[in-house]
Design an enzyme around this catalytic site. Structure first.
Site, PDB file in Angstrom:
ATOM      1  N   PHE A   1     -43.584  -0.183   5.623  1.00  0.00           N
ATOM      2  CA  PHE A   1     -43.653  -1.058   6.667  1.00  0.00           C
ATOM      3  C   PHE A   1     -44.805  -0.687   7.615  1.00  0.00           C
ATOM      4  O   PHE A   1     -45.147  -1.108   8.600  1.00  0.00           O
ATOM      5  CB  PHE A   1     -42.384  -0.623   7.631  1.00  0.00           C
ATOM      6  CG  PHE A   1     -41.095  -0.992   7.014  1.00  0.00           C
ATOM      7  CD1 PHE A   1     -40.723  -1.984   6.261  1.00  0.00           C
ATOM      8  CD2 PHE A   1     -40.036   0.257   6.826  1.00  0.00           C
ATOM      9  CE1 PHE A   1     -39.632  -2.344   5.796  1.00  0.00           C
ATOM     10  CE2 PHE A   1     -38.857  -0.260   6.322  1.00  0.00           C
ATOM     11  CZ  PHE A   1     -38.639  -1.383   5.559  1.00  0.00           C
ATOM     12  N   SER A   2     -45.426   0.634   7.040  1.00  0.00           N
ATOM     13  CA  SER A   2     -46.442   0.894   7.931  1.00  0.00           C
ATOM     14  C   SER A   2     -47.934   0.096   7.813  1.00  0.00           C
ATOM     15  O   SER A   2     -47.984  -0.468   6.808  1.00  0.00           O
ATOM     16  CB  SER A   2     -46.968   2.366   7.600  1.00  0.00           C
ATOM     17  OG  SER A   2     -47.541   2.635   6.286  1.00  0.00           O
TER      18      SER A   2
ATOM     19  N   PRO B   1     -37.772   5.824   4.396  1.00  0.00           N
ATOM     20  CA  PRO B   1     -39.036   5.739   4.102  1.00  0.00           C
ATOM     21  C   PRO B   1     -39.689   4.739   4.731  1.00  0.00           C
ATOM     22  O   PRO B   1     -39.317   3.609   5.038  1.00  0.00           O
ATOM     23  CB  PRO B   1     -39.081   5.521   2.753  1.00  0.00           C
ATOM     24  CG  PRO B   1     -37.808   6.149   2.158  1.00  0.00           C
ATOM     25  CD  PRO B   1     -36.734   5.968   3.300  1.00  0.00           C
ATOM     26  N   CYS B   2     -40.968   4.995   5.437  1.00  0.00           N
ATOM     27  CA  CYS B   2     -41.666   4.056   6.150  1.00  0.00           C
ATOM     28  C   CYS B   2     -42.939   3.549   5.791  1.00  0.00           C
ATOM     29  O   CYS B   2     -43.499   2.691   6.122  1.00  0.00           O
ATOM     30  CB  CYS B   2     -42.066   4.732   7.560  1.00  0.00           C
ATOM     31  SG  CYS B   2     -43.094   6.345   7.205  1.00  0.00           S
ATOM     32  N   GLN B   3     -43.394   4.049   4.413  1.00  0.00           N
ATOM     33  CA  GLN B   3     -44.544   3.582   3.830  1.00  0.00           C
ATOM     34  C   GLN B   3     -44.556   2.056   3.574  1.00  0.00           C
ATOM     35  O   GLN B   3     -45.660   1.383   3.874  1.00  0.00           O
ATOM     36  CB  GLN B   3     -44.835   4.092   2.652  1.00  0.00           C
ATOM     37  CG  GLN B   3     -46.301   3.794   1.907  1.00  0.00           C
ATOM     38  CD  GLN B   3     -46.493   4.473   0.648  1.00  0.00           C
ATOM     39  OE1 GLN B   3     -45.726   5.364   0.093  1.00  0.00           O
ATOM     40  NE2 GLN B   3     -47.794   4.147   0.229  1.00  0.00           N
TER      41      GLN B   3
END
Length: 470
Positions: free
Chosen positions: A189-190, A185-187
């Site tokens: 870090f975005s 999951p990237c949220q």
């Protein structure tokens, strides 16, 4: 009882058992299909090819054992089987096994299956993404396991479980494999995710227990299973998050686990670990790609993501070539929404800000659109298809009747599938069994498929070598 009566009885019992077995096989087939498609859709399709009056209720009663066991006709079975993905062809010379973590709708899996890989384990928590995944990727229960919450496998967060117990559990639950794929999951870090969490006063990165720490679940699996190679994917902002601390911890962790990450020492604007999808399709979409090799196998020599440029297509598709010839009116922006977006953009332009919609002229041959996001379903503002809106006329009279007929439109989910590379205009259609809202979220959260297919193609010789050493 005569000998003939005995034989007749045996034949009748055999026929009953065969009928029971056929009924159970049909029920299992129907269950697999209904994991993907809703009962109303399937009942409607069955009625078209059957003499039975199938309804949602009759399907339910049969599946739940509340009605007499049925057998499907050959036509019904054939129709249902065609709604499931066919098994892929695996090349015997370099067949390898891989697992697909935080799989989404299979964007990374695609390329590794194409070079001969066999997916033996998938983990994806979103129930809507699971439906799309199972509609398009073969998930045979005999050779493949599907899991939803990865923490059920890693036992992370369980104070009553030691690390050794967790590793043993992982080893038991996940099949052996050569390559580990994970788009964790990237949220957290975005840029958008960090801004939103800051505004809400919530933690992000590794402090975000809901998602950020899932990288360490990947690390646990790598520790327990020791794959020869891994491919990890995340947003570009992962490198700069928390002034670089997040990325440094990730790289140090992977090093401590005994892996060499390709191009680890390279940074800056020419970092080959940053892969932009615009080299493959007309969408600016940057992702960080970490390819790791088990140090003790001495596999990494000669590999660099900088060689991806050798696999760029000679002729990239234009946005116009990806569009459908005609679309339903529901994809055209309403007058109210279009007026709001138009005036919102004008207000910020006057303030010197860059906020606003992205209007795309499909006639342009070399245009690259903005990054498709998971919020696209809300207003489609980042990618709007120009239908001949007269900007000058809009300034004078926004409500001009002729101009209102040319209001921009969103991309359709099918066009999103093409823009992300899940299907080509003239190739096999990607199945979309979910609502438009869920489809937009799924494509917006995914990867540019041909970009990761190129990563797989580049990695193939190293994977072949790995199968000889593991």
């Amino acid at each position: 009882m005569s000998e003939f009566d005995t034989v007749a009885g045996q034949l009748a019992e055999l026929a009953r058992q065969q009928q029971q077995q056929k009924s159970e096989q049909d029920r299992q087939l129907l269950q697999r299909v209904l994991e993907i498609y809703d009962q109303k859709t399937i009942a409607s399709l069955l009625r078209k090819v059957s003499q039975h009056e199938w309804t949602r209720e009759s399907l339910n009663r049969w599946l739940n054992g509340k009605s007499v066991a049925k057998s499907l006709t050959e036509t019904e079975v054939s129709m249902l089987e065609k709604m499931l993905p066919e098994p892929p062809l695996h090349h015997p010379d370099y067949a390898f096994k891989f697992i697909d973590l935080f799989a989404g709708i299979g964007g990374i899996r695609s390329g590794f299956e194409a070079i001969g890989g066999q997916c033996v384990f998938t983990s994806e928590w979103n129930k809507h993404a699971v439906r799309t995944y199972k509609a398009n990727w073969y998930c045979d229960e005999q050779t493949h396991r599907f899991n939803q919450d990865i923490r059920d496998i890693t036992l992370s967060g369980r104070a009553d479980v030691s690390e050794q117990q967790a590793y043993q559990h992982i080893d038991q639950q996940i099949p052996d494999h050569h390559v580990l794929l994970a788009g964790f999951p990237c949220q957290p870090f975005s840029l958008a995710g960090v801004s939103k969490k800051n505004a809400l006063g919530r933690a992000h990165g590794f402090e975000c227990e809901a998602q950020g720490t899932l990288f360490f679940d990947v690390a646990r699996i790598i520790t327990a299973k020791k794959p020869a190679i891994f491919v990890l994917e995340n947003v570009k902002n992962l490198k700069s998050h928390d002034k670089g601390k997040t990325f440094r911890i990730i790289m140090e962790t992977l090093d401590e686990l005994g892996y060499e990450v390709a191009d680890a020492a390279v940074s800056g604007k020419d970092d080959p670990k940053i892969v932009d999808g615009q080299h493959f399709l007309p969408q600016h979409r940057e992702r960080i790609v970490l390819v790791g090799f088990r140090r003790d196998l001495q596999l990494s020599a000669g590999f660099s993501l900088s060689k991806l440029s050798q696999l760029y297509p000679q002729q990239r598709k234009t946005i116009g070539e990806l569009l459908e010839p005609s679309v339903e009116a529901k994809y055209i922006l309403s007058p109210t929404l279009w007026k709001y977006l138009y005036q919102y953009a004008k207000k910020h332009q006057a303030r010197g800000n860059g906020f606003g919609y992205g209007l795309v002229d499909p006639a342009r041959s070399n245009g690259v659109v903005r990054t498709l996001s998971a919020r696209y379903y809300k207003d489609g503002s980042e990618i709007l298809i120009d239908r001949g809106w007269d900007r000058e006329l809009g300034e004078v009279d926004f409500d001009h009747a002729e101009n209102q007929q040319r209001r921009p439109r969103r991309l359709t989910p099918r066009e999103c599938a093409r823009l992300m590379g899940f299907e080509s205009v003239d190739g096999k259609a990607f199945r979309i069994p979910v609502s438009d809202t869920q489809a937009y979220r799924q494509f917006g959260n995914s990867v540019i498929v041909p970009a990761f297919a190129a990563v797989a193609q580049l990695l193939r010789p190293w994977i072949i070598e790995a199968t000889k050493k593991v």
